[in-house]
Design a protein around this motif. Structure first.
Motif, mmCIF file in Angstrom:
data_model
loop_
_atom_site.group_PDB
_atom_site.id
_atom_site.type_symbol
_atom_site.label_atom_id
_atom_site.label_comp_id
_atom_site.label_asym_id
_atom_site.label_seq_id
_atom_site.Cartn_x
_atom_site.Cartn_y
_atom_site.Cartn_z
ATOM 1 N N ALA A 10 85.285 -24.181 108.619
ATOM 2 C CA ALA A 10 85.463 -25.411 107.794
ATOM 3 C C ALA A 10 84.689 -26.477 108.634
ATOM 4 N N ARG A 11 84.812 -26.592 109.779
ATOM 5 C CA ARG A 11 83.855 -27.654 110.394
ATOM 6 C C ARG A 11 82.489 -27.664 110.366
ATOM 7 N N SER A 12 82.131 -26.230 110.569
ATOM 8 C CA SER A 12 80.720 -26.178 110.494
ATOM 9 C C SER A 12 79.974 -26.484 109.159
ATOM 10 N N TYR A 13 80.976 -26.034 108.231
ATOM 11 C CA TYR A 13 80.425 -26.245 106.842
ATOM 12 C C TYR A 13 80.317 -27.789 106.378
ATOM 13 N N SER A 14 81.486 -28.379 106.868
ATOM 14 C CA SER A 14 81.370 -29.756 106.734
ATOM 15 C C SER A 14 80.491 -30.542 107.289
ATOM 16 N N ARG A 25 78.152 -31.655 100.673
ATOM 17 C CA ARG A 25 77.710 -33.078 100.387
ATOM 18 C C ARG A 25 78.753 -33.897 99.676
ATOM 19 N N PRO A 26 78.697 -35.167 99.967
ATOM 20 C CA PRO A 26 79.833 -36.364 99.579
ATOM 21 C C PRO A 26 80.015 -36.178 97.936
ATOM 22 N N PHE A 47 88.906 -25.508 102.312
ATOM 23 C CA PHE A 47 88.001 -25.668 101.396
ATOM 24 C C PHE A 47 88.055 -27.150 100.577
ATOM 25 N N GLU A 48 88.997 -27.981 101.079
ATOM 26 C CA GLU A 48 89.132 -29.273 100.688
ATOM 27 C C GLU A 48 87.947 -30.119 101.587
ATOM 28 N N VAL A 49 87.524 -29.757 102.578
ATOM 29 C CA VAL A 49 86.542 -30.213 103.446
ATOM 30 C C VAL A 49 85.174 -29.410 103.139
ATOM 31 N N ARG A 58 80.756 -24.936 96.854
ATOM 32 C CA ARG A 58 79.635 -24.014 97.248
ATOM 33 C C ARG A 58 80.294 -23.226 98.405
ATOM 34 N N ALA A 59 81.295 -23.589 98.979
ATOM 35 C CA ALA A 59 81.949 -22.649 99.701
ATOM 36 C C ALA A 59 82.828 -21.321 99.412
ATOM 37 N N THR A 60 82.942 -21.338 98.110
ATOM 38 C CA THR A 60 83.628 -20.406 97.478
ATOM 39 C C THR A 60 82.526 -19.107 97.257
ATOM 40 N N HIS A 61 81.472 -19.276 97.607
ATOM 41 C CA HIS A 61 80.744 -18.266 97.203
ATOM 42 C C HIS A 61 80.960 -16.977 97.881
ATOM 43 N N ALA A 62 80.891 -16.087 97.116
ATOM 44 C CA ALA A 62 81.338 -14.610 97.573
ATOM 45 C C ALA A 62 80.873 -14.100 98.758
ATOM 46 N N GLY A 63 79.634 -14.371 99.017
ATOM 47 C CA GLY A 63 78.905 -13.780 100.054
ATOM 48 C C GLY A 63 79.461 -14.278 101.526
#
Length: 407
Positions: free
Chosen positions: A263-267, A272-273, A354-356, A360-365
């Protein structure tokens, strides 16, 4: 000291057995975890047995972490073992699970068997890098035993046999037909009549091989029976379920840490804001910072609780047969508290991560949902409602948890 959980590096690492074995155990685990993390999402989709990864654990020497140095092992303490479990689980909780159960099985034979039994098994495990699998499951009573002159016969089936596939040894159990007493033994997985079935297909912990084992008139020799002192026979022997519970707790902590690292890496790199956010960059959004603060506070708490419980377990382990019921009870309370908190904190983090990250982070891959799936699957092992019941018995009536295979 608190340490930021940075994303796992992508640089190639030297993972040859001689190079790894020169490192301290925790550093070996960190090197392996970095390697395992690269394929964790893909292997989650595949399921089955992580054969290559298990072989890397064999070659690393970490399978003998618990075994005393005089028997060829590393002679590590329980706090260090739990940190290794947590490190591996952060990268891949399936591998963390089967590795952790290696030490639960070794602890089982140490606590339930005579020194000449467990000493020989420990020495052979260290010498040959044996993996131990689980076919004990005391709640599954379908396997029964019959007594003969100098040996037993086991027949039936066991479920939830984590790590049985690709193992050299199994801890097994059956119920005597005459007395309904549980009989526990340690046997080679390749024993005639033992069939490990590839039927594990759950939505989480997909590479733990926690499926079934069939016993078709399996002969168990007397010297393979763990009867002296036997299951849950003394306060010291009753550490076995507490080791199991603390192992699970550290797997949960590792999963939560892994989810937070993602989550931190993706944030920081991808998210995007929101269009009406006051922040120009996602990492400056006040709501994002609020969530990360909550996640960090929860992680800090469960790490402290798990580490305190591991220190108490180690003190009890060192007491050996002199351990008292009250000393064992205090360890049980600490582990129950840590497990409840790790379960709740971990499930919350794995859901709210997923709130942070954003849509797009829900992409199945990416398969970021694997953290929740793994933790939800594992936390069904036994209900935390009953851990809270045990804690309530202590809080209100000052009654220690009664030793069972789950408490």
């Amino acid at each position: 000291m608190s340490q930021v959980l940075n994303p796992l590096p992508e640089a190639a690492l030297e993972l040859s057995a001689p190079a790894l074995q020169q490192l301290p155990p925790l550093e070996i685990a960190e090197r392996l975890a970095e390697h395992f993390a690269r394929t964790a999402a893909e292997r989650d989709g595949l399921g089955g047995t992580p054969k290559a990864e298990r072989d890397m654990l064999r070659k690393s020497g970490l399978l003998s972490l618990l075994i005393p140095t005089e028997l060829g092992g590393m002679g590590a303490s329980w706090p260090l073992i739990m940190k290794v479990v947590r490190t591996l689980s952060r990268a891949d909780s399936s591998i963390g699970h089967v590795y952790a159960f290696q030490h639960l099985m070794l602890a089982t034979v140490r606590l339930f068997a005579r020194p000449e039994q467990w000493g020989a098994w420990f020495e052979q495990t260290a010498r040959h890098n044996w993996f131990w699998g689980n076919a004990l499951n005391p709640l599954d009573r379908r396997t029964v035993s019959r007594r003969f002159d100098g040996w037993y016969e086991f027949a039936g089936k066991k479920s939830f046999c984590s790590g049985a596939l690709d193992s050299e040894m199994l801890v097994v159990s059956a119920y005597q037909q005459e007395s309904a007493q549980i009989i526990i033994a340690a046997i080679p997985t390749a024993r005639s009549g033992v069939q490990v079935i590839r039927d594990w297909d759950n939505f989480g912990q997909r590479q733990t091989d926690s499926g079934s084992v069939n016993f078709e008139r399996v002969r168990i020799e007397d010297q393979e029976i763990l009867a002296d002192p036997g299951p849950l026979s003394t306060p010291f022997a009753c550490l076995r379920p507490l080791i199991a519970q603390l192992i699970l707790t550290n797997i949960y902590v590792g999963i939560a840490e892994g989810a937070y690292a993602e989550a931190r890496s993706y944030s920081l790199r991808e998210a995007r804001p929101w269009f009406n956010s006051p922040a120009r960059q996602f990492e400056d959004d006040p709501y994002v910072l609020h969530h990360h603060g909550e996640f960090w506070a929860g992680l800090d708490a469960i790490r402290v609780m798990a580490d305190r419980a591991a220190d108490m377990l180690e003190a009890g382990w060192q007491r050996g047969p002199a351990l008292t019921e009250s000393e064992r009870g205090e360890i049980a309370l600490a582990i129950a508290s840590a497990k409840v908190l790790a379960t709740r904190t971990g499930l919350d983090l794995c859901t709210r991560m997923f709130e942070v990250t954003g849509a797009r982070a829900t992409h199945a891959g990416l398969r970021l949902d694997r953290y929740w799936r793994n933790l939800r699957t594992h936390t069904m092992h036994d209900p935390i409602d009953y851990k809270l019941l045990e804690l309530g018995e202590w809080a209100l009536k000052q009654q220690y948890p009664k030793p069972t295979f789950y408490s």
